[in-house]
Design a protein around this motif. Structure first.
Motif, PDB file in Angstrom:
ATOM      1  N   TYR A 286       1.212  -1.131  -0.044  1.00 47.35           N
ATOM      2  CA  TYR A 286       0.083  -0.302   0.111  1.00 47.35           C
ATOM      3  C   TYR A 286       1.045   0.858  -0.148  1.00 47.35           C
ATOM      4  O   TYR A 286       1.810   0.959   0.150  1.00 47.35           O
ATOM      5  CB  TYR A 286      -0.607  -0.023   1.319  1.00 47.35           C
ATOM      6  CG  TYR A 286      -1.911  -0.692   1.483  1.00 47.35           C
ATOM      7  CD1 TYR A 286      -2.921  -0.679   0.665  1.00 47.35           C
ATOM      8  CD2 TYR A 286      -2.049  -2.423   2.055  1.00 47.35           C
ATOM      9  CE1 TYR A 286      -4.085  -1.851  -0.311  1.00 47.35           C
ATOM     10  CE2 TYR A 286      -2.868  -3.288   1.896  1.00 47.35           C
ATOM     11  CZ  TYR A 286      -3.807  -2.892   1.489  1.00 47.35           C
ATOM     12  OH  TYR A 286      -4.840  -4.114   1.337  1.00 47.35           O
ATOM     13  N   SER A 287       0.451   2.273   0.130  1.00 49.72           N
ATOM     14  CA  SER A 287       1.169   3.413  -0.395  1.00 49.72           C
ATOM     15  C   SER A 287       1.073   4.036   0.933  1.00 49.72           C
ATOM     16  O   SER A 287       0.249   3.801   2.405  1.00 49.72           O
ATOM     17  CB  SER A 287       0.206   5.170  -0.863  1.00 49.72           C
ATOM     18  OG  SER A 287       0.437   5.821  -0.767  1.00 49.72           O
ATOM     19  N   VAL A 288       2.678   4.232   1.714  1.00 49.36           N
ATOM     20  CA  VAL A 288       3.226   5.028   2.748  1.00 49.36           C
ATOM     21  C   VAL A 288       2.983   5.975   3.302  1.00 49.36           C
ATOM     22  O   VAL A 288       2.364   7.252   2.185  1.00 49.36           O
ATOM     23  CB  VAL A 288       4.363   4.847   2.833  1.00 49.36           C
ATOM     24  CG1 VAL A 288       5.357   5.808   4.181  1.00 49.36           C
ATOM     25  CG2 VAL A 288       5.721   4.014   2.207  1.00 49.36           C
ATOM     26  N   GLU A 289       1.721   6.109   4.255  1.00 50.76           N
ATOM     27  CA  GLU A 289       1.627   7.155   4.822  1.00 50.76           C
ATOM     28  C   GLU A 289       2.055   8.650   6.020  1.00 50.76           C
ATOM     29  O   GLU A 289       1.972   9.493   6.195  1.00 50.76           O
ATOM     30  CB  GLU A 289       0.304   6.919   5.308  1.00 50.76           C
ATOM     31  CG  GLU A 289      -1.489   8.284   6.131  1.00 50.76           C
ATOM     32  CD  GLU A 289      -1.206   8.455   5.160  1.00 50.76           C
ATOM     33  OE1 GLU A 289      -1.157  10.681   5.045  1.00 50.76           O
ATOM     34  OE2 GLU A 289      -0.903   8.294   3.260  1.00 50.76           O
ATOM     35  N   CYS A 290       3.017   6.807   7.267  1.00 56.51           N
ATOM     36  CA  CYS A 290       3.237   8.040   7.954  1.00 56.51           C
ATOM     37  C   CYS A 290       4.772   7.014   8.464  1.00 56.51           C
ATOM     38  O   CYS A 290       4.742   6.185   7.726  1.00 56.51           O
ATOM     39  CB  CYS A 290       2.794   7.928   8.927  1.00 56.51           C
ATOM     40  SG  CYS A 290       2.275   6.349   9.581  1.00 56.51           S
ATOM     41  N   HIS A 361      -5.264  -1.617  12.245  1.00 53.58           N
ATOM     42  CA  HIS A 361      -6.148  -0.703  12.172  1.00 53.58           C
ATOM     43  C   HIS A 361      -6.903  -0.905  11.237  1.00 53.58           C
ATOM     44  O   HIS A 361      -7.119  -1.291  10.247  1.00 53.58           O
ATOM     45  CB  HIS A 361      -5.310   0.749  11.705  1.00 53.58           C
ATOM     46  CG  HIS A 361      -4.107   1.093  12.540  1.00 53.58           C
ATOM     47  ND1 HIS A 361      -4.298   1.287  14.158  1.00 53.58           N
ATOM     48  CD2 HIS A 361      -3.285   1.039  12.759  1.00 53.58           C
ATOM     49  CE1 HIS A 361      -3.806   1.617  14.795  1.00 53.58           C
ATOM     50  NE2 HIS A 361      -2.640   1.812  14.145  1.00 53.58           N
ATOM     51  N   GLY A 362      -8.629  -0.088  10.912  1.00 51.96           N
ATOM     52  CA  GLY A 362      -9.217  -0.647  10.387  1.00 51.96           C
ATOM     53  C   GLY A 362      -9.489   0.799   9.253  1.00 51.96           C
ATOM     54  O   GLY A 362     -10.646   0.340   8.511  1.00 51.96           O
ATOM     55  N   SER A 363      -8.802   1.941   9.014  1.00 51.78           N
ATOM     56  CA  SER A 363      -8.396   2.576   8.519  1.00 51.78           C
ATOM     57  C   SER A 363      -6.920   3.112   8.640  1.00 51.78           C
ATOM     58  O   SER A 363      -6.393   2.535   8.526  1.00 51.78           O
ATOM     59  CB  SER A 363      -9.289   3.936   8.793  1.00 51.78           C
ATOM     60  OG  SER A 363      -8.972   5.454   7.490  1.00 51.78           O
ATOM     61  N   TRP A 364      -6.484   4.134   7.524  1.00 54.73           N
ATOM     62  CA  TRP A 364      -5.494   4.645   7.076  1.00 54.73           C
ATOM     63  C   TRP A 364      -4.205   4.064   8.521  1.00 54.73           C
ATOM     64  O   TRP A 364      -4.797   5.017   9.186  1.00 54.73           O
ATOM     65  CB  TRP A 364      -5.205   5.852   6.130  1.00 54.73           C
ATOM     66  CG  TRP A 364      -5.723   5.825   4.671  1.00 54.73           C
ATOM     67  CD1 TRP A 364      -6.197   4.702   4.934  1.00 54.73           C
ATOM     68  CD2 TRP A 364      -5.318   6.680   4.361  1.00 54.73           C
ATOM     69  NE1 TRP A 364      -6.525   4.653   3.336  1.00 54.73           N
ATOM     70  CE2 TRP A 364      -6.411   6.188   2.990  1.00 54.73           C
ATOM     71  CE3 TRP A 364      -4.951   7.752   4.056  1.00 54.73           C
ATOM     72  CZ2 TRP A 364      -6.406   7.374   1.851  1.00 54.73           C
ATOM     73  CZ3 TRP A 364      -5.108   8.853   3.234  1.00 54.73           C
ATOM     74  CH2 TRP A 364      -6.375   8.091   2.089  1.00 54.73           C
ATOM     75  N   THR A 365      -3.433   4.525   8.639  1.00 53.98           N
ATOM     76  CA  THR A 365      -2.481   4.431   9.816  1.00 53.98           C
ATOM     77  C   THR A 365      -1.837   5.664   9.397  1.00 53.98           C
ATOM     78  O   THR A 365      -1.075   5.583   8.664  1.00 53.98           O
ATOM     79  CB  THR A 365      -1.025   3.185   9.599  1.00 53.98           C
ATOM     80  OG1 THR A 365      -1.768   2.442   9.518  1.00 53.98           O
ATOM     81  CG2 THR A 365      -0.311   3.654  10.764  1.00 53.98           C
ATOM     82  N   ARG A 366      -2.647   6.817  10.647  1.00 58.49           N
ATOM     83  CA  ARG A 366      -2.378   8.191   9.848  1.00 58.49           C
ATOM     84  C   ARG A 366      -0.617   8.584  11.082  1.00 58.49           C
ATOM     85  O   ARG A 366       0.288   9.035  10.866  1.00 58.49           O
ATOM     86  CB  ARG A 366      -3.110   9.208  10.623  1.00 58.49           C
ATOM     87  CG  ARG A 366      -4.536   8.180  10.409  1.00 58.49           C
ATOM     88  CD  ARG A 366      -4.257   8.734   9.578  1.00 58.49           C
ATOM     89  NE  ARG A 366      -4.234  10.076   8.667  1.00 58.49           N
ATOM     90  CZ  ARG A 366      -4.343  11.294   7.266  1.00 58.49           C
ATOM     91  NH1 ARG A 366      -4.894  10.472   6.274  1.00 58.49           N
ATOM     92  NH2 ARG A 366      -4.208  12.236   7.270  1.00 58.49           N
ATOM     93  N   GLN A 367      -0.632   7.690  12.456  1.00 59.98           N
ATOM     94  CA  GLN A 367       0.853   8.291  12.909  1.00 59.98           C
ATOM     95  C   GLN A 367       1.446   6.538  13.876  1.00 59.98           C
ATOM     96  O   GLN A 367       1.036   6.335  13.830  1.00 59.98           O
ATOM     97  CB  GLN A 367       0.782   9.636  13.945  1.00 59.98           C
ATOM     98  CG  GLN A 367       0.075  10.798  13.665  1.00 59.98           C
ATOM     99  CD  GLN A 367       0.954  11.584  13.260  1.00 59.98           C
ATOM    100  OE1 GLN A 367       2.448  11.469  13.620  1.00 59.98           O
ATOM    101  NE2 GLN A 367       1.131  12.410  12.307  1.00 59.98           N
ATOM    102  N   ILE A 368       3.056   6.843  13.351  1.00 57.70           N
ATOM    103  CA  ILE A 368       3.128   5.556  14.026  1.00 57.70           C
ATOM    104  C   ILE A 368       5.053   6.788  15.005  1.00 57.70           C
ATOM    105  O   ILE A 368       5.832   7.049  14.490  1.00 57.70           O
ATOM    106  CB  ILE A 368       4.151   4.453  12.801  1.00 57.70           C
ATOM    107  CG1 ILE A 368       4.373   3.439  13.409  1.00 57.70           C
ATOM    108  CG2 ILE A 368       4.331   5.677  12.021  1.00 57.70           C
ATOM    109  CD1 ILE A 368       4.297   2.395  12.806  1.00 57.70           C
ATOM    110  N   LYS A 369       5.288   5.400  15.854  1.00 54.42           N
ATOM    111  CA  LYS A 369       6.502   5.830  16.733  1.00 54.42           C
ATOM    112  C   LYS A 369       6.957   4.389  17.319  1.00 54.42           C
ATOM    113  O   LYS A 369       6.231   4.075  17.770  1.00 54.42           O
ATOM    114  CB  LYS A 369       6.399   7.233  17.154  1.00 54.42           C
ATOM    115  CG  LYS A 369       7.277   7.938  18.312  1.00 54.42           C
ATOM    116  CD  LYS A 369       7.377   8.968  19.020  1.00 54.42           C
ATOM    117  CE  LYS A 369       8.460   8.722  19.640  1.00 54.42           C
ATOM    118  NZ  LYS A 369       8.366  10.475  20.599  1.00 54.42           N
TER     119      LYS A 369
END
Length: 409
Positions: A286-290, A361-369
């Motif tokens: 998939y496309s990387v979001e964060c 997650h049920g949707s896009w992963t918005r933040q990660i650390k």
């Protein structure tokens, strides 16, 4: 149409504000000259309560006078301090005169009479009632001189403390206009602390020193000093005829690399100095979001690269010898300097481990650390189910902590 009238502060309100400032000034002078107040109170027949309040501040007077006697301090006192003493003594006399029933304290009517003698007869009763409720700390319906003096002292100390805290703020008081260096939406700003090397694998961050990286959707990368002075402007090269839409940037300080993620389901590694592409990791699901990159300051070989994508997945690449192997190898690069993601999970890439948490997650992963020292990561999304996940790096099993928040995080 008649314009709305602007409400202006009344004369009584302005007088209350001026009087409040005057009270704080008086209390400040009182703290610095407690011995003079004590002696002046004795000469004018002040009550024992005023003497008790003055005795509490004798330590501050000793410090200011270097342990000198009362007569020496009186001779060296300034005109401003004498004025402060007279004002305080006059206010105490007004309190005693207003105490008609001799109960030792003023009720709300007596308090308003006393304050109007100081502030003027046109002072708003509602403002005085508010002041009375603030001063009456024990809520017994009366205000004595000790309560009134303590209120003024606390107000003065609180404002002084706030001023000291504001003076220690890391940001300048004046706004600094930063010139615009991007032509499209800025998607990420990263702060990268500067470090100094202690040994080959050991480095320490320099407190208060660092730089910033900003990237916009079109692939323009700008670097800024810690004082927001623009230093460089870089551009990600086009990917054929497909328009770029960059989503995030990460700086791999220990490897002198910059990592850029886009909607093309790829990761691009650039060198810091010339910003030339070194490797492209392809075939992402998939496309990387964060993204988030972390390395151990005590051992620069240990590093973790994390990213979340639009499929609600989380991927982690853990390297134990990053200074020797890095995140890519010439043996796996084709003529276009591309390397598929499967190389990290094939077991052929040395000192490397790929952790895959699919669909957490049920949707896009918005933040990660990555959580340093615990071998855990934290991620969040806008989904109401699995809005935030805190998990170990292990691949199998349900993540240990899942938080559900309406409309996500």
């Amino acid at each position: 149409m008649r314009p709305n009238k602007v409400k202006r502060p009344t004369a009584s309100n302005r007088k209350v504000e001026k009087a409040s400032l005057r009270w704080h000034e008086i209390v400040g002078k009182t703290v610095m000259a407690q011995r003079e107040i004590t002696s002046a109170s004795a000469r004018t027949g002040a009550s024992s309560r005023m003497s008790a309040v003055s005795s509490h501040g004798s330590g501050a007077a000793n410090q200011g006078g270097g342990g000198s006697g009362g007569s020496q301090q009186t001779s060296g006192s300034s005109i401003d301090q004498e004025t402060g003493q007279e004002d305080l003594i006059r206010m105490q006399e007004i309190f005693e005169e207003a105490d008609e029933d001799g109960g030792g304290g003023l009720d709300i009517d007596e308090f308003k009479v006393a304050m109007k003698k100081v502030l003027g007869s046109k002072t708003d009763d509602r403002e005085l009632e508010k002041l009375f409720m603030k001063v009456d700390t024990n809520c017994d319906g009366t205000v004595d001189w000790d309560e009134f003096l303590s209120y003024m002292l606390l107000e003065y100390l609180e404002k002084d403390l706030i001023k000291a805290m504001m003076a220690e703020l890391p940001f300048s008081k004046d706004e600094v206009e930063v010139p615009r260096k991007h032509s499209s939406l800025i998607v990420r700003i990263r702060h990268v602390p500067l470090t100094r090397s202690v040994s080959f694998t050991h480095s320490l961050p320099i407190p208060g020193r660092g730089r910033y990286y900003s990237i916009d959707e079109s692939g323009i990368v700008n670097t800024w000093s810690g004082g927001m002075q623009h230093t460089r402007k870089l551009r990600c090269p086009p990917r054929g005829q497909v328009p770029l839409c960059c989503r995030d940037i990460a700086v791999l300080t220990n490897l002198s690399l910059v990592l850029v993620a886009s909607t093309l389901n790829e990761l691009w590694f650039f060198d810091v100095s010339k910003f030339e592409k070194q490797c492209t990791v392809t075939r992402l699901p998939y496309s990387v979001e964060c993204m988030h990159y972390q390395y151990n300051y005590n051992n620069s070989n240990q590093s973790h690269l994390l990213w979340g994508d639009t499929g609600g997945n989380v991927f982690i690449i853990a390297l134990s010898e990053s200074l020797q192997t890095g995140f890519f190898s010439e043996a796996y690069l084709n003529s276009k300097k591309e390397m598929p993601l499967e190389v990290y999970s094939s077991g052929k890439f040395p000192h490397c481990k790929l952790y895959q948490h699919r669909g957490i997650h049920g949707s896009w992963t918005r933040q990660i650390k990555f959580l340093s020292g615990s071998s855990q990561f934290i991620s969040c999304s806008w989904s109401s189910q699995s809005s935030m996940v805190v998990s170990l790096l292990r691949e199998n099993g349900r993540p240990p902590y899942i938080f559900n928040v309406t409309k996500g995080l």
